[in-house]
Enzyme design. Sequence first.
Site, PDB file in Angstrom:
ATOM      1  CG  HIS A   1      -2.058   0.841   1.246  1.00 21.41           C
ATOM      2  ND1 HIS A   1      -1.980   2.192   1.029  1.00 21.41           N
ATOM      3  CD2 HIS A   1      -3.374   0.581   1.437  1.00 21.41           C
ATOM      4  CE1 HIS A   1      -3.193   2.719   1.098  1.00 21.41           C
ATOM      5  NE2 HIS A   1      -4.060   1.751   1.343  1.00 21.41           N
TER       6      HIS A   1
ATOM      7  CD  GLU B   1      -3.344   1.370  -2.291  1.00 22.51           C
ATOM      8  OE1 GLU B   1      -3.998   0.337  -2.069  1.00 22.51           O
ATOM      9  OE2 GLU B   1      -3.779   2.496  -2.016  1.00 22.51           O
TER      10      GLU B   1
HETATM   11  C1  BG6 Z   1      -7.027   1.507  -0.184  1.00 17.46           C
HETATM   12  C2  BG6 Z   1      -8.466   1.105  -0.382  1.00 17.46           C
HETATM   13  O1  BG6 Z   1      -6.188   0.482  -0.568  1.00 17.46           O
HETATM   14  O2  BG6 Z   1      -6.818   1.770   1.211  1.00 17.46           O
HETATM   15  C3  BG6 Z   1      -9.381   2.200   0.124  1.00 17.46           C
HETATM   16  O3  BG6 Z   1      -8.708   0.844  -1.763  1.00 17.46           O
HETATM   17  C4  BG6 Z   1      -9.070   2.507   1.576  1.00 17.46           C
HETATM   18  O4  BG6 Z   1     -10.724   1.799  -0.032  1.00 17.46           O
HETATM   19  C5  BG6 Z   1      -7.595   2.851   1.696  1.00 17.46           C
HETATM   20  O5  BG6 Z   1      -9.860   3.603   1.983  1.00 17.46           O
HETATM   21  C6  BG6 Z   1      -7.149   3.166   3.118  1.00 17.46           C
HETATM   22  O6  BG6 Z   1      -7.526   2.148   3.994  1.00 17.46           O
HETATM   23  P1  BG6 Z   1      -7.233   2.279   5.551  1.00 17.46           P
HETATM   24  O7  BG6 Z   1      -7.800   1.039   6.168  1.00 17.46           O
HETATM   25  O8  BG6 Z   1      -5.740   2.368   5.692  1.00 17.46           O
HETATM   26  O9  BG6 Z   1      -7.919   3.536   5.996  1.00 17.46           O
END
Ligand code: BG6
Length: 316
Positions: free
Chosen positions: A182, A290
């Site tokens: 991510h 990501e």
């Molecule tokens: C992304 C998702 O990978 O991560 C989104 O596609 C999500 O939908 C984002 O909002 C952040 O997620 P988190 O759990 O770190 O707030």
Amino acid sequence: MDRSNKPSAIGLGASIPQPTVSIKDSTVEASLPSGESATIHLYGATVTSWKAHGQEQLFLSENAILDGSKPIRGGIPLVFPVFGPPPKDHATSTLPQHGFARNSKWEYLGKSSAESADSQSDQAVKLDFGLSHTMLSEEFRKAWPYEFGLVYSVTLTKNSLQTQLQVRNEGTQNFEFQVLMHTYLSVADISTIRVKNLESKTYIDKTRNASSHTEASPALAITEETDRVYQSLDPSVPIVVSSAADDQPLFSITRDALTDVVVWNPWIEKAKGMADFGPDEAYKNMICVEAGSVSGWQTLEAGDSWEGGQSIKSRL
Ligand code: BG6
């Protein structure tokens, strides 16, 4: 005796500066003699900093929580074994959003010198981190009772940062997983960048009820909340984040065994709604690209292992 041709007693190799690795509290930091560095928190094995060409390449929220009580908002959190909210009818159903890898404390396994993919003479350092079922909290172990071993390798070279995950099934039951790196890339201004090499690819738009679309743009501009899962990509074709003004590449991301790419920017309202995202305006300074395998599930049979990863080059 004529000693003029006698080789120097001390080999030249002895004086070549080597990469250094320091371990402080819960972080591991590697630096190359040429100035590049990477910092990894044991919590989540989250890369929180990558410096190259004299500047930070990753976005880390000013409000990111680094005490291990919440996944780190920024850098490269690792998503495993489920992406997004877990489906109700699946073995991951009681895990938190994005799984447990980013909310667990990993072990530092050590460093090795790695050969840079760019040039054999360039120096590189590879740091390995491990997480296994025995290290999980009781809550996570109950929610996902499989016997697994993860080895996450972060390799710093002069021109790139590589992250590679090996997943091993150490039990007697098959399991299914999803994985995603991510990556929060730092950008000066979201309005001045484009994301390239997604044209004609199918994507699921999570901001539009997970409907399916085909990307029309050869150079995607981010002008609103964006949350898309691009599917069935050729991992060897780089996703390029470029400068809109002169089309210069800022980042180029190639993948290995990861055929999906999520492009995410929370934009104004969602950014304000995340307590650990700050300042509110910082959505302008980041783009998440990501690399993952999240459209379906990877099935790992007992005794088998799987490997995938990404290589990010900056300001080529
Ligand atoms: C992304 C998702 O990978 O991560 C989104 O596609 C999500 O939908 C984002 O909002 C952040 O997620 P988190 O759990 O770190 O707030």
